[in-house]
Design a protein around this motif. Structure first.
Motif, PDB file in Angstrom:
ATOM      1  N   ASP A   1       0.902  -1.150   0.000  1.00 55.34           N
ATOM      2  CA  ASP A   1       0.000   0.000   0.000  1.00 55.34           C
ATOM      3  C   ASP A   1       0.936   1.193   0.000  1.00 55.34           C
ATOM      4  O   ASP A   1       1.518   1.523   1.026  1.00 55.34           O
TER       5      ASP A   1
ATOM      6  N   ASP B   1      -0.605   4.840   2.772  1.00 54.95           N
ATOM      7  CA  ASP B   1      -1.749   4.523   3.626  1.00 54.95           C
ATOM      8  C   ASP B   1      -2.165   5.741   4.432  1.00 54.95           C
ATOM      9  O   ASP B   1      -1.328   6.504   4.876  1.00 54.95           O
ATOM     10  N   GLY B   2      -3.488   5.905   4.590  1.00 50.49           N
ATOM     11  CA  GLY B   2      -3.983   7.071   5.334  1.00 50.49           C
ATOM     12  C   GLY B   2      -4.213   8.254   4.418  1.00 50.49           C
ATOM     13  O   GLY B   2      -4.084   9.410   4.824  1.00 50.49           O
ATOM     14  N   SER B   3      -4.596   7.936   3.172  1.00 49.86           N
ATOM     15  CA  SER B   3      -4.711   8.997   2.153  1.00 49.86           C
ATOM     16  C   SER B   3      -5.551  10.167   2.606  1.00 49.86           C
ATOM     17  O   SER B   3      -5.278  11.314   2.251  1.00 49.86           O
TER      18      SER B   3
ATOM     19  N   TRP C   1      -8.244   7.635  17.427  1.00 48.01           N
ATOM     20  CA  TRP C   1      -8.481   7.253  16.040  1.00 48.01           C
ATOM     21  C   TRP C   1      -7.801   8.270  15.152  1.00 48.01           C
ATOM     22  O   TRP C   1      -8.221   9.415  15.063  1.00 48.01           O
TER      23      TRP C   1
ATOM     24  N   MET D   1      -4.061   3.854   9.289  1.00 43.35           N
ATOM     25  CA  MET D   1      -3.788   2.573   9.971  1.00 43.35           C
ATOM     26  C   MET D   1      -2.354   2.500  10.472  1.00 43.35           C
ATOM     27  O   MET D   1      -2.095   2.064  11.600  1.00 43.35           O
TER      28      MET D   1
ATOM     29  N   TYR E   1     -11.207  -2.235  12.565  1.00 45.48           N
ATOM     30  CA  TYR E   1     -12.076  -1.752  11.490  1.00 45.48           C
ATOM     31  C   TYR E   1     -12.984  -2.936  11.173  1.00 45.48           C
ATOM     32  O   TYR E   1     -12.671  -3.794  10.370  1.00 45.48           O
TER      33      TYR E   1
ATOM     34  N   ARG F   1      -7.731  -3.839   3.368  1.00 46.19           N
ATOM     35  CA  ARG F   1      -7.349  -4.885   2.426  1.00 46.19           C
ATOM     36  C   ARG F   1      -6.493  -5.942   3.098  1.00 46.19           C
ATOM     37  O   ARG F   1      -5.565  -5.620   3.840  1.00 46.19           O
TER      38      ARG F   1
END
Ligand code: FBP
Length: 344
Positions: free
Chosen positions: A118, A121-123, A247, A251, A267, A281
């Motif tokens: 990935d 991540d965390g777009s 939060w 991720m 999640y 994913r």
């Protein structure tokens, strides 16, 4: 105090101990170098013109997940593709940003490994200067396969030979396992090297901290509703202790906090993502994080199955995720078992 060692020295020691071979060592070095380049781009932010959506105004570029791609998603993907295309350690690679896996070009030397990643991540946090990251997983290419297709990547998480992530936050850190514990390396920007800052990360078995996107609460399954409600009820409730919540919505950042001080991340399956099987994913988010967490004494589950034993059926397959402090993950599994057992 012993002098911290570099990533290169750590990997050479793992090779001398016979836990990895030269090809895997060099592959990890190639990925780490690519992450340094991505860290540089992320660090430039608006000054580097890397914020915002990819594509043109009115014509956003959409990835295989049906999500609008960010410029940095594309940049990070290109950096990892380019670095690994000529590295000589791979038979093929697969990315969150590409529909299908890519075999290594004929012209390049091929290796025996498959890399999944990935790239960014965390777009949703890129444009607001919150930590993002790169997550990766390494599998062996099945014997005799020279031009692997998507089907050759569908191996359970237990088949991973290496997993890691790089978090681009106040500092850039690479967290890695080759099956001999989970270790953290911090990028020393002055010398341009990753230096070991924590050897043998350990996740406390119990925790008072959970991470979940509570705005989805009404969509959760009954066991998750009960699990979270009982934590929120605090010391006067059935759990008999107060819980705190965090939060970040990246991720990598949420899992890094858990590897550093404990906690549980989830999640879960919910009505919004049920048809997809979950949000996150399996191949390049849940499985690498599960390997890292288990190697640090934690646990990872779908709520109903050990994550690393899930038999993949598709490259971009999604799964429910519960990971972190092993006793709290066991508790979440127990809520599912009781619910399912009661014919819920
Ligand atoms: P990508 O950014 O790679 O698509 O990852 C998904 C993700 O951003 C995770 O990093 C994070 O845990 C989750 O989605 C956040 O979801 P939500 O936006 O529902 O809070």
């Amino acid at each position: 105090m012993t002098k911290p060692i570099s990533l290169t020295r750590y990997l050479i020691e793992e090779q001398h101990a016979g836990r990895i071979n030269a090809d895997l060592r060099l592959l990890i070095e190639v990925v780490a170098r690519a992450c340094k380049t991505i860290s540089h781009a992320v660090g430039k932010g608006a000054l580097g013109g890397v914020l915002g959506d990819a594509g043109t105004p009115g014509a956003a570029s959409i990835n295989v997940q049906g999500e609008a791609q960010k410029k940095l998603d594309v940049i990070a993907n290109d950096v990892l593709m380019e670095a690994n295309a000529w590295g000589g350690h791979l038979a093929g690679l697969a990315s969150e940003e590409m529909d299908h896996s890519q075999p290594i070009p004929d012209a390049a030397r091929r290796g025996n490994y498959l890399l999944l990643f990935d790239p960014l991540d965390g777009s949703s946090n890129i444009d607001v200067n919150v930590s993002v990251g790169t997550i990766f997983s390494v599998l062996r290419c099945p014997d005799g396969v020279t031009s692997p297709g998507d089907e050759h990547y569908l191996q359970p998480g237990t088949a991973q030979v290496c997993a890691g992530y790089t978090v681009y936050g106040p500092s850039t850190m690479l967290v890695l396992t080759v099956g001999n514990g989970t270790h953290a390396f911090t990028l020393d920007r002055e010398i341009g090297s990753f230096v070991m800052t924590t050897r043998g990360m350990r996740i406390p078995e119990d925790t008072k901290e959970f991470a979940i996107n509570a705005s989805n609460q009404r969509h959760w399954e009954a066991p998750v509703q009960a699990w979270v409600a009982d934590m929120l009820a605090g010391k006067d409730g059935p759990r008999g202790k107060d819980f705190n919540m965090r939060w970040v919505a990246s991720m990598v950042a949420d899992v890094h906090r858990i590897l550093t001080r404990g906690g549980v991340f989830s999640y879960p399956l919910d009505a919004k993502c049920r048809d997809k099987g979950g949000k996150l994913r399996l191949m390049y988010e849940a499985n690498p994080m599960a390997f890292l967490v288990e190697q640090a004494g934690g646990a990872a589950s779908t709520g109903r199955q050990r994550m690393l034993e899930v038999q993949p059926t598709a490259l971009h397959q999604r799964v429910p995720v519960f990971l972190g402090s092993r006793n709290e993950v066991a508790t979440a599994i127990d809520y599912h078992r009781r619910h399912d057992g009661a014919g819920g």
